[in-house]
Design a protein around this motif. Structure first.
Motif, PDB file in Angstrom:
ATOM      1  N   SER A   1       7.613  10.219  -9.183  1.00 56.50           N
ATOM      2  CA  SER A   1       8.697  11.203  -9.129  1.00 56.50           C
ATOM      3  C   SER A   1       8.540  12.281 -10.181  1.00 56.50           C
ATOM      4  N   GLU A   2       7.978  11.918 -11.323  1.00 60.07           N
ATOM      5  CA  GLU A   2       7.736  12.914 -12.374  1.00 60.07           C
ATOM      6  C   GLU A   2       6.775  13.992 -11.894  1.00 60.07           C
ATOM      7  N   GLY A   3       5.886  13.622 -10.979  1.00 58.86           N
ATOM      8  CA  GLY A   3       4.945  14.606 -10.460  1.00 58.86           C
ATOM      9  C   GLY A   3       5.476  15.398  -9.280  1.00 58.86           C
ATOM     10  N   GLY A   4       6.692  15.058  -8.812  1.00 61.14           N
ATOM     11  CA  GLY A   4       7.275  15.784  -7.691  1.00 61.14           C
ATOM     12  C   GLY A   4       6.710  15.296  -6.358  1.00 61.14           C
ATOM     13  N   ILE A   5       7.386  14.377  -5.724  1.00 53.98           N
ATOM     14  CA  ILE A   5       6.904  13.792  -4.467  1.00 53.98           C
ATOM     15  C   ILE A   5       7.162  14.760  -3.316  1.00 53.98           C
ATOM     16  N   VAL A   6       6.104  15.064  -2.572  1.00 57.62           N
ATOM     17  CA  VAL A   6       6.211  15.915  -1.379  1.00 57.62           C
ATOM     18  C   VAL A   6       6.370  15.042  -0.132  1.00 57.62           C
ATOM     19  N   SER A   7       5.592  13.996  -0.031  1.00 62.96           N
ATOM     20  CA  SER A   7       5.709  13.039   1.075  1.00 62.96           C
ATOM     21  C   SER A   7       5.294  11.664   0.571  1.00 62.96           C
ATOM     22  N   LEU A   8       5.819  10.643   1.237  1.00 64.20           N
ATOM     23  CA  LEU A   8       5.577   9.281   0.773  1.00 64.20           C
ATOM     24  C   LEU A   8       5.502   8.339   1.972  1.00 64.20           C
ATOM     25  N   ALA A   9       4.513   7.494   1.983  1.00 67.12           N
ATOM     26  CA  ALA A   9       4.381   6.460   3.009  1.00 67.12           C
ATOM     27  C   ALA A   9       3.999   5.159   2.344  1.00 67.12           C
TER      28      ALA A   9
ATOM     29  N   ALA B   1       0.843  -1.189   0.000  1.00 72.32           N
ATOM     30  CA  ALA B   1       0.000   0.000   0.000  1.00 72.32           C
ATOM     31  C   ALA B   1       0.885   1.248   0.000  1.00 72.32           C
ATOM     32  N   VAL B   2       0.638   2.158  -0.947  1.00 77.29           N
ATOM     33  CA  VAL B   2       1.439   3.380  -1.077  1.00 77.29           C
ATOM     34  C   VAL B   2       0.513   4.594  -1.022  1.00 77.29           C
ATOM     35  N   ARG B   3       0.947   5.600  -0.256  1.00 76.89           N
ATOM     36  CA  ARG B   3       0.222   6.870  -0.164  1.00 76.89           C
ATOM     37  C   ARG B   3       1.229   7.994  -0.356  1.00 76.89           C
ATOM     38  N   ALA B   4       0.995   8.856  -1.333  1.00 77.20           N
ATOM     39  CA  ALA B   4       1.965   9.912  -1.651  1.00 77.20           C
ATOM     40  C   ALA B   4       1.277  11.245  -1.883  1.00 77.20           C
ATOM     41  N   GLN B   5       1.900  12.302  -1.387  1.00 76.06           N
ATOM     42  CA  GLN B   5       1.521  13.667  -1.719  1.00 76.06           C
ATOM     43  C   GLN B   5       2.444  14.144  -2.837  1.00 76.06           C
ATOM     44  N   VAL B   6       1.860  14.651  -3.928  1.00 72.97           N
ATOM     45  CA  VAL B   6       2.656  15.075  -5.077  1.00 72.97           C
ATOM     46  C   VAL B   6       2.249  16.481  -5.505  1.00 72.97           C
ATOM     47  N   ARG B   7       3.194  17.166  -6.181  1.00 73.13           N
ATOM     48  CA  ARG B   7       2.904  18.528  -6.654  1.00 73.13           C
ATOM     49  C   ARG B   7       1.990  18.492  -7.874  1.00 73.13           C
ATOM     50  N   THR B   8       2.218  17.526  -8.750  1.00 75.31           N
ATOM     51  CA  THR B   8       1.393  17.364  -9.946  1.00 75.31           C
ATOM     52  C   THR B   8       0.900  15.917 -10.001  1.00 75.31           C
ATOM     53  N   LEU B   9      -0.402  15.745 -10.151  1.00 72.35           N
ATOM     54  CA  LEU B   9      -0.958  14.397 -10.154  1.00 72.35           C
ATOM     55  C   LEU B   9      -0.568  13.668 -11.442  1.00 72.35           C
ATOM     56  N   PRO B  10       0.117  12.531 -11.333  1.00 71.00           N
ATOM     57  CA  PRO B  10       0.523  11.792 -12.529  1.00 71.00           C
ATOM     58  C   PRO B  10      -0.602  10.888 -13.009  1.00 71.00           C
ATOM     59  N   ASP B  11      -0.494  10.456 -14.249  1.00 66.82           N
ATOM     60  CA  ASP B  11      -1.455   9.495 -14.791  1.00 66.82           C
ATOM     61  C   ASP B  11      -0.907   8.086 -14.553  1.00 66.82           C
TER      62      ASP B  11
ATOM     63  N   GLU C   1      -6.828  15.829  -4.885  1.00 66.13           N
ATOM     64  CA  GLU C   1      -6.333  16.826  -3.938  1.00 66.13           C
ATOM     65  C   GLU C   1      -4.849  16.619  -3.617  1.00 66.13           C
ATOM     66  N   GLY C   2      -4.075  16.391  -4.676  1.00 61.39           N
ATOM     67  CA  GLY C   2      -2.631  16.277  -4.509  1.00 61.39           C
ATOM     68  C   GLY C   2      -2.168  14.972  -3.882  1.00 61.39           C
ATOM     69  N   GLU C   3      -3.076  14.019  -3.749  1.00 60.00           N
ATOM     70  CA  GLU C   3      -2.712  12.762  -3.087  1.00 60.00           C
ATOM     71  C   GLU C   3      -2.973  11.576  -4.010  1.00 60.00           C
ATOM     72  N   VAL C   4      -2.065  10.612  -3.969  1.00 59.04           N
ATOM     73  CA  VAL C   4      -2.200   9.370  -4.723  1.00 59.04           C
ATOM     74  C   VAL C   4      -2.162   8.202  -3.751  1.00 59.04           C
ATOM     75  N   ARG C   5      -3.129   7.307  -3.895  1.00 59.18           N
ATOM     76  CA  ARG C   5      -3.131   6.076  -3.104  1.00 59.18           C
ATOM     77  C   ARG C   5      -3.270   4.902  -4.075  1.00 59.18           C
ATOM     78  N   ALA C   6      -2.555   3.822  -3.785  1.00 61.73           N
ATOM     79  CA  ALA C   6      -2.626   2.643  -4.642  1.00 61.73           C
ATOM     80  C   ALA C   6      -2.026   1.450  -3.928  1.00 61.73           C
ATOM     81  N   HIS C   7      -2.382   0.258  -4.432  1.00 62.56           N
ATOM     82  CA  HIS C   7      -1.732  -0.975  -4.027  1.00 62.56           C
ATOM     83  C   HIS C   7      -0.895  -1.451  -5.209  1.00 62.56           C
TER      84      HIS C   7
END
Length: 303
Positions: A276-284, A232-242, A256-262
């Motif tokens: 990383s292309e979208g600019g990672i602000v935080s990652l868990a 499970a990955v949760r990331a805050q990014v500057r630009t939402l990637p596809d 809202e600047g957040e991506v969640r996925a398994h």
């Protein structure tokens, strides 16, 4: 006391293609199970999956219909008396002699396997906070379990077979039990821990086997099993990637600047590159728990 494994450790239990039926009921269809010295091996499955039947075959209490099995280099059915002197067993449902005290029962059970180390018994009685002067009939379920555990843990044997060993124990005594089995492992002993309590197995086990409908469906270290599972990955990014069409990426939620996925292990590198292309602000990230691995095998509701 067991056969040699390729990693150099002794195989205390070596079971291959074990089958056991009761009339038309197939209790064990095809069980492969190996437990090494210096290992805590969790044996997981819900009630009715075949755990207790497997343990009874290993103890020589039931005779296998087919397959090969060796416990401490012995045939459990043929060498049952010798085997029982060299294996400590805690059943899932403990019954005690009603007129004997807990201390007398512990002394009797330990003496069946060799000389009684009373100092070790006394330490375990204190660690599990048991009153050994009470009669068996007066003990609660938890205290009956303590008597069985102390009797097993005080025995100087190579192999410990534990069937739902913490049933009835409070959380503090569960943690004491975990410390005890780690000490056995560190002393080079082998432990087969049969349980449906996933947190218990996850806390102490070196290897895990999951049984379903009398068949081992997964076996290995937690690291090996997690490698085959999704993180499970949760990331805050500057630009939402596809990432919606990336292979190996599941349950995507973006907003809202957040991506969640398994994410499957094989897809993690591509997934992280896209983030990383979208600019990672935080990652868990959180690797799958043993419970999640377990539920994958029971997602369709089969027991």
């Amino acid at each position: 006391m067991g056969s040699r494994h390729e990693d150099g450790a002794d195989l205390l239990i070596d079971v291959r293609h074990l089958r056991k039926t009761f009339g038309r009921t197939v209790a064990l269809a095809d069980v492969d199970l190996r437990v090494r010295e210096g290992e805590i091996h969790a044996f997981l499955g819900p009630n009715g999956a075949g755990k207790t039947t497997t343990l009874r075959v290993l103890l020589g209490l039931l005779r296998a219909d087919a397959g090969s099995l060796s416990v401490l280099r012995m045939d459990p059915w043929r060498d049952v008396a010798t085997l029982h002197r060299n294996v400590a067993y805690v059943p899932g449902d403990v019954a005690l002699w009603p007129n004997l005290t807990g201390g007398e029962i512990i002394h009797l059970l330990v003496s069946l396997r060799g000389p009684v180390d009373q100092h070790r018994v006394d330490i375990l009685v204190e660690r599990f906070d048991l009153d050994p002067t009470c009669n068996g009939r007066s003990y609660s379920k938890g205290n009956r379990q303590k008597v069985a555990l102390i009797s097993a843990l005080a025995s100087d044997v190579a192999l410990y077979l534990l069937d739902e060993p913490t049933s009835g124990l409070d959380p503090l005594k569960e943690e004491e039990f975990r410390r005890c089995v780690r000490e056995l492992r560190d002393a080079g002993r082998g432990v087969l821990l049969s349980s449906h309590i996933l947190s218990e197995a996850e806390a102490v086990s070196d290897r895990v086997s999951i049984i379903r409908n009398g068949v081992i469906v997964e076996s290995g270290t937690l690291a090996e099993m997690r490698h085959l599972s999704r993180t499970a990955v949760r990331a805050q990014v500057r630009t939402l990637p596809d990432i919606s069409h990336l292979p190996g990426v599941h349950d995507v939620s973006v907003g809202e600047g957040e991506v969640r996925a398994h994410v499957d292990a094989a897809a993690m590198a591509d997934f992280m590159a896209r983030l990383s292309e979208g600019g990672i602000v935080s990652l868990a990230s959180q690797p799958p728990t043993l419970e999640e691995l377990f539920l994958q095998h029971y997602a369709d509701g089969a027991a």
